[in-house]
Design a protein around this motif. Structure first.
Motif, PDB file in Angstrom:
ATOM      1  N   THR A 210       0.813  -1.228   0.000  1.00 52.76           N
ATOM      2  CA  THR A 210       0.000   0.000   0.000  1.00 52.76           C
ATOM      3  C   THR A 210       0.842   1.271   0.000  1.00 52.76           C
ATOM      4  O   THR A 210       0.310   2.356  -0.232  1.00 52.76           O
ATOM      5  CB  THR A 210      -0.934   0.019   1.213  1.00 52.76           C
ATOM      6  N   SER A 211       2.137   1.151   0.277  1.00 52.47           N
ATOM      7  CA  SER A 211       3.003   2.328   0.299  1.00 52.47           C
ATOM      8  C   SER A 211       4.441   1.914   0.068  1.00 52.47           C
ATOM      9  O   SER A 211       4.817   0.745   0.232  1.00 52.47           O
ATOM     10  CB  SER A 211       2.899   3.057   1.649  1.00 52.47           C
ATOM     11  N   MET A 212       5.274   2.897  -0.309  1.00 52.57           N
ATOM     12  CA  MET A 212       6.697   2.635  -0.493  1.00 52.57           C
ATOM     13  C   MET A 212       7.350   2.266   0.826  1.00 52.57           C
ATOM     14  O   MET A 212       8.233   1.402   0.870  1.00 52.57           O
ATOM     15  CB  MET A 212       7.375   3.869  -1.089  1.00 52.57           C
ATOM     16  N   ASP A 213       6.931   2.912   1.912  1.00 51.79           N
ATOM     17  CA  ASP A 213       7.511   2.608   3.223  1.00 51.79           C
ATOM     18  C   ASP A 213       7.234   1.168   3.608  1.00 51.79           C
ATOM     19  O   ASP A 213       8.111   0.472   4.138  1.00 51.79           O
ATOM     20  CB  ASP A 213       6.946   3.553   4.286  1.00 51.79           C
TER      21      ASP A 213
ATOM     22  N   ARG B 103      -7.025  -0.072 -21.723  1.00 50.25           N
ATOM     23  CA  ARG B 103      -7.115   0.943 -20.676  1.00 50.25           C
ATOM     24  C   ARG B 103      -6.038   2.016 -20.797  1.00 50.25           C
ATOM     25  O   ARG B 103      -5.901   2.868 -19.910  1.00 50.25           O
ATOM     26  CB  ARG B 103      -7.018   0.265 -19.303  1.00 50.25           C
ATOM     27  N   GLY B 104      -5.272   1.989 -21.871  1.00 48.40           N
ATOM     28  CA  GLY B 104      -4.264   3.017 -22.088  1.00 48.40           C
ATOM     29  C   GLY B 104      -3.042   2.907 -21.208  1.00 48.40           C
ATOM     30  O   GLY B 104      -2.309   3.892 -21.018  1.00 48.40           O
ATOM     31  N   LYS B 105      -2.768   1.723 -20.671  1.00 51.93           N
ATOM     32  CA  LYS B 105      -1.577   1.524 -19.849  1.00 51.93           C
ATOM     33  C   LYS B 105      -0.358   1.290 -20.736  1.00 51.93           C
ATOM     34  O   LYS B 105      -0.462   0.759 -21.839  1.00 51.93           O
ATOM     35  CB  LYS B 105      -1.742   0.313 -18.926  1.00 51.93           C
TER      36      LYS B 105
ATOM     37  N   GLN C 179       5.029  -2.139  -9.490  1.00 47.69           N
ATOM     38  CA  GLN C 179       4.400  -1.652  -8.264  1.00 47.69           C
ATOM     39  C   GLN C 179       4.894  -0.256  -7.893  1.00 47.69           C
ATOM     40  O   GLN C 179       4.106   0.611  -7.485  1.00 47.69           O
ATOM     41  CB  GLN C 179       4.688  -2.633  -7.128  1.00 47.69           C
ATOM     42  N   ILE C 180       6.187  -0.007  -8.036  1.00 49.24           N
ATOM     43  CA  ILE C 180       6.758   1.299  -7.678  1.00 49.24           C
ATOM     44  C   ILE C 180       6.250   2.390  -8.613  1.00 49.24           C
ATOM     45  O   ILE C 180       5.944   3.502  -8.172  1.00 49.24           O
ATOM     46  CB  ILE C 180       8.299   1.224  -7.679  1.00 49.24           C
ATOM     47  N   LEU C 181       6.158   2.089  -9.899  1.00 52.35           N
ATOM     48  CA  LEU C 181       5.638   3.083 -10.842  1.00 52.35           C
ATOM     49  C   LEU C 181       4.222   3.513 -10.460  1.00 52.35           C
ATOM     50  O   LEU C 181       3.858   4.689 -10.580  1.00 52.35           O
ATOM     51  CB  LEU C 181       5.647   2.520 -12.267  1.00 52.35           C
ATOM     52  N   LEU C 182       3.433   2.570  -9.965  1.00 50.52           N
ATOM     53  CA  LEU C 182       2.055   2.901  -9.590  1.00 50.52           C
ATOM     54  C   LEU C 182       1.997   3.629  -8.251  1.00 50.52           C
ATOM     55  O   LEU C 182       1.343   4.674  -8.118  1.00 50.52           O
ATOM     56  CB  LEU C 182       1.223   1.618  -9.527  1.00 50.52           C
ATOM     57  N   ILE C 183       2.690   3.112  -7.236  1.00 54.51           N
ATOM     58  CA  ILE C 183       2.594   3.673  -5.888  1.00 54.51           C
ATOM     59  C   ILE C 183       3.283   5.033  -5.804  1.00 54.51           C
ATOM     60  O   ILE C 183       2.727   5.988  -5.258  1.00 54.51           O
ATOM     61  CB  ILE C 183       3.209   2.695  -4.858  1.00 54.51           C
ATOM     62  N   ARG C 184       4.483   5.120  -6.338  1.00 51.42           N
ATOM     63  CA  ARG C 184       5.275   6.347  -6.180  1.00 51.42           C
ATOM     64  C   ARG C 184       4.997   7.386  -7.264  1.00 51.42           C
ATOM     65  O   ARG C 184       4.978   8.588  -6.993  1.00 51.42           O
ATOM     66  CB  ARG C 184       6.756   6.002  -6.156  1.00 51.42           C
ATOM     67  N   PHE C 185       4.778   6.921  -8.494  1.00 55.50           N
ATOM     68  CA  PHE C 185       4.666   7.856  -9.618  1.00 55.50           C
ATOM     69  C   PHE C 185       3.259   7.930 -10.204  1.00 55.50           C
ATOM     70  O   PHE C 185       3.024   8.679 -11.138  1.00 55.50           O
ATOM     71  CB  PHE C 185       5.665   7.469 -10.711  1.00 55.50           C
ATOM     72  N   GLN C 186       2.345   7.115  -9.681  1.00 53.58           N
ATOM     73  CA  GLN C 186       0.965   7.062 -10.178  1.00 53.58           C
ATOM     74  C   GLN C 186       0.923   6.777 -11.682  1.00 53.58           C
ATOM     75  O   GLN C 186       0.087   7.318 -12.423  1.00 53.58           O
ATOM     76  CB  GLN C 186       0.210   8.368  -9.875  1.00 53.58           C
ATOM     77  N   ILE C 187       1.817   5.915 -12.136  1.00 49.00           N
ATOM     78  CA  ILE C 187       1.847   5.481 -13.535  1.00 49.00           C
ATOM     79  C   ILE C 187       1.452   4.008 -13.567  1.00 49.00           C
ATOM     80  O   ILE C 187       2.164   3.149 -13.042  1.00 49.00           O
ATOM     81  CB  ILE C 187       3.238   5.674 -14.160  1.00 49.00           C
ATOM     82  N   ASP C 188       0.312   3.720 -14.173  1.00 51.54           N
ATOM     83  CA  ASP C 188      -0.207   2.356 -14.215  1.00 51.54           C
ATOM     84  C   ASP C 188       0.354   1.646 -15.444  1.00 51.54           C
ATOM     85  O   ASP C 188       0.107   2.055 -16.583  1.00 51.54           O
ATOM     86  CB  ASP C 188      -1.736   2.394 -14.268  1.00 51.54           C
TER      87      ASP C 188
ATOM     88  N   ALA D 237      14.986  -1.922  -8.487  1.00 50.56           N
ATOM     89  CA  ALA D 237      13.700  -1.559  -9.090  1.00 50.56           C
ATOM     90  C   ALA D 237      13.374  -0.093  -8.850  1.00 50.56           C
ATOM     91  O   ALA D 237      12.843   0.592  -9.735  1.00 50.56           O
ATOM     92  CB  ALA D 237      12.595  -2.447  -8.532  1.00 50.56           C
ATOM     93  N   GLU D 238      13.709   0.402  -7.666  1.00 56.92           N
ATOM     94  CA  GLU D 238      13.467   1.800  -7.338  1.00 56.92           C
ATOM     95  C   GLU D 238      14.271   2.712  -8.273  1.00 56.92           C
ATOM     96  O   GLU D 238      13.767   3.732  -8.755  1.00 56.92           O
ATOM     97  CB  GLU D 238      13.844   2.046  -5.880  1.00 56.92           C
ATOM     98  N   LYS D 239      15.513   2.330  -8.532  1.00 57.33           N
ATOM     99  CA  LYS D 239      16.373   3.119  -9.412  1.00 57.33           C
ATOM    100  C   LYS D 239      15.850   3.088 -10.851  1.00 57.33           C
ATOM    101  O   LYS D 239      15.792   4.133 -11.531  1.00 57.33           O
ATOM    102  CB  LYS D 239      17.804   2.567  -9.360  1.00 57.33           C
TER     103      LYS D 239
END
Length: 421
Positions: free
Chosen positions: A12-15, A119-121, A150-159, A409-411
């Motif tokens: 649910t979060s990066m943390d 869905r334009g992803k 997962q990081i693209l969605l949670i941190r950057f809101q990119i699905d 993955a974060e990088k």
């Protein structure tokens, strides 16, 4: 229950993601998810030479004359990533196309891509060896492609939908072959090559064997081959050799007989002893690897490393051109390994490196040569990602644990995110 769900890619979060992966994944976590799979319990693949284990491995990782290795469809297997009897397990799951799943609950890849298009992803395809495939990840959702998604969605809101085309032993040449033969036929939005570790060994092996005057393999070696291709060439060379056929039949019969004895008594101690005896079995050991290692060790390493570095960059340049022709973004990430980079190593990591001195020297020379050459914009060096990390991130000289995967993955996500908006 929340932790259980999170470990299938529902953080649910990066943390939460960082804390969970930094504190570690247990065998209990892996087995809990293995028990949720429908049907028979997944078999356990060990680092053994007994014929039942070899056949299990071949049913999952299929040798291929062109691609080197391909993955079988609809596989669920527990892989013991260490030596016989070690504790760490990976749960490995493929879909109906033989592509590693990002989550156990995921649909097949064609369905995921079709929904993404509707869905334009953005669709991102990852290529790489066993690290990308998931060795060391413990669970499908903790592989690098899954974590990037997962990081693209949670941190950057990119699905996005990230497709994992990792295969153990894959080199950049193998990745290029699949890219041009399959992936670009329905071009994704982005292609990522996460490579380096396998490329050094395979490309150096080819150059060293071609230069070794005493090499029995010299006439069978051609540019672009890998160790799996060499094995295939040797088998074809001996296809009509009666002595080689009898020798192979004898060893296969011996292995099968010893495997039956081991299974009859059910003793792990006996199985371990038989596994040690089968070190001499050429049918389940790459006997030519001794010659490869010797050729590399006695070669002019600076020359071999320079040629391998140029090969590496040229293959990625061709991949970039092919992607550009299909309006697909291309990224080449040089993966980290213990031989290059400035990580503060733990005791385990120090031991991993000290047990591979010859390859460590070759890796460093390759990296030095690569740094000396001009690099294109699509190239990124990830060797320094662990520079300030004191915790263990490696499980050997190149494969990463889930926390190491997270940092990588974060990088990657941070670097590609701007181009995906």
């Amino acid at each position: 229950m929340h932790r259980h769900n999170a470990l299938d890619g529902h953080f649910t979060s990066m943390d939460e993601m960082r804390h969970t992966l930094e504190t570690g994944i247990t065998n209990a976590d892996v087995l809990a998810w293995a028990q949720t799979l429908q049907g028979a319990a997944p078999p356990r693949l060990r680092n053994e030479r007994l014929i039942d284990n070899v056949r299990l491995a071949r049913s999952v990782f299929k040798p291929n004359a062109y691609y080197g290795t391909r993955l079988a469809a609809n596989q669920r297997v527990l892989v013991d990533v260490d030596e016989l009897g070690a504790g760490d397990l990976d749960l490995f799951v493929t879909d109906g196309e033989g592509i590693p799943k990002n989550r156990i609950s995921d649909d097949n890849t064609p369905q995921r891509i079709a929904r993404a298009r509707q869905r334009g992803k953005k669709v991102i395809v990852f290529f790489g060896g066993s690290t990308i495939m998931g060795t060391g990840s413990r669970l499908p959702a903790l592989s690098i492609p899954s974590l990037v998604e997962q990081i693209l969605l949670i941190r950057f809101q990119i699905d996005t939908v990230c497709i994992n085309r990792g295969i153990l032993g894959m080199t950049s040449q193998d990745a290029f072959n699949i890219l041009t033969a399959e992936t670009l036929s329905t071009a994704p939005d982005c292609v990522i090559f996460y490579t380096g570790w396998n490329c050094v060994f395979n490309q150096s092996a080819i150059h060293a064997l071609q230069q070794a005057d005493s090499s029995a393999l010299r006439s069978e070696i051609y540019p672009g081959m890998g160790t799996r291709h060499i094995e295939h060439a040797i088998l074809l060379q001996n296809q009509f050799n009666t002595a080689a056929a009898w020798k192979r039949a004898l060893w296969l019969t011996t292995n099968q007989t010893l495997t039956r004895i081991s299974n009859l008594f059910g003793s792990q101690i006996l199985r371990k002893r038989i596994n040690q005896l089968l070190n001499a079995d050429p049918t389940v050991n790459h006997t030519f690897m001794t010659e490869v290692i010797e050729a590399i060790s006695t070669s002019q390493i600076d020359d071999i490393a320079a040629k391998s570095a140029k090969d590496y960059l040229r293959t990625h340049s061709l991949a970039n051109v092919c992607c550009a022709a299909e309006n697909t973004l291309f990224y080449n990430f040089l993966q980290p390994c213990l031989s290059w980079g400035d990580k503060a190593m733990t005791e385990n990591e120090t031991n991993y490196l000290s047990n591979s001195p010859a390859m460590g020297q070759l890796h460093r020379k390759f990296y030095e040569q690569l740094l000396s050459l001009p690099k294109p914009k699509y190239f990124s060096d990830l060797s320094q990602v662990f520079e300030k990390v004191n915790k263990q991130t490696y499980i050997d000289t190149g494969h990463l644990n889930p926390y190491g995967n997270f940092l990588i993955a974060e990088k990657i996500a941070s670097q590609i995110a701007p181009s995906l908006n």
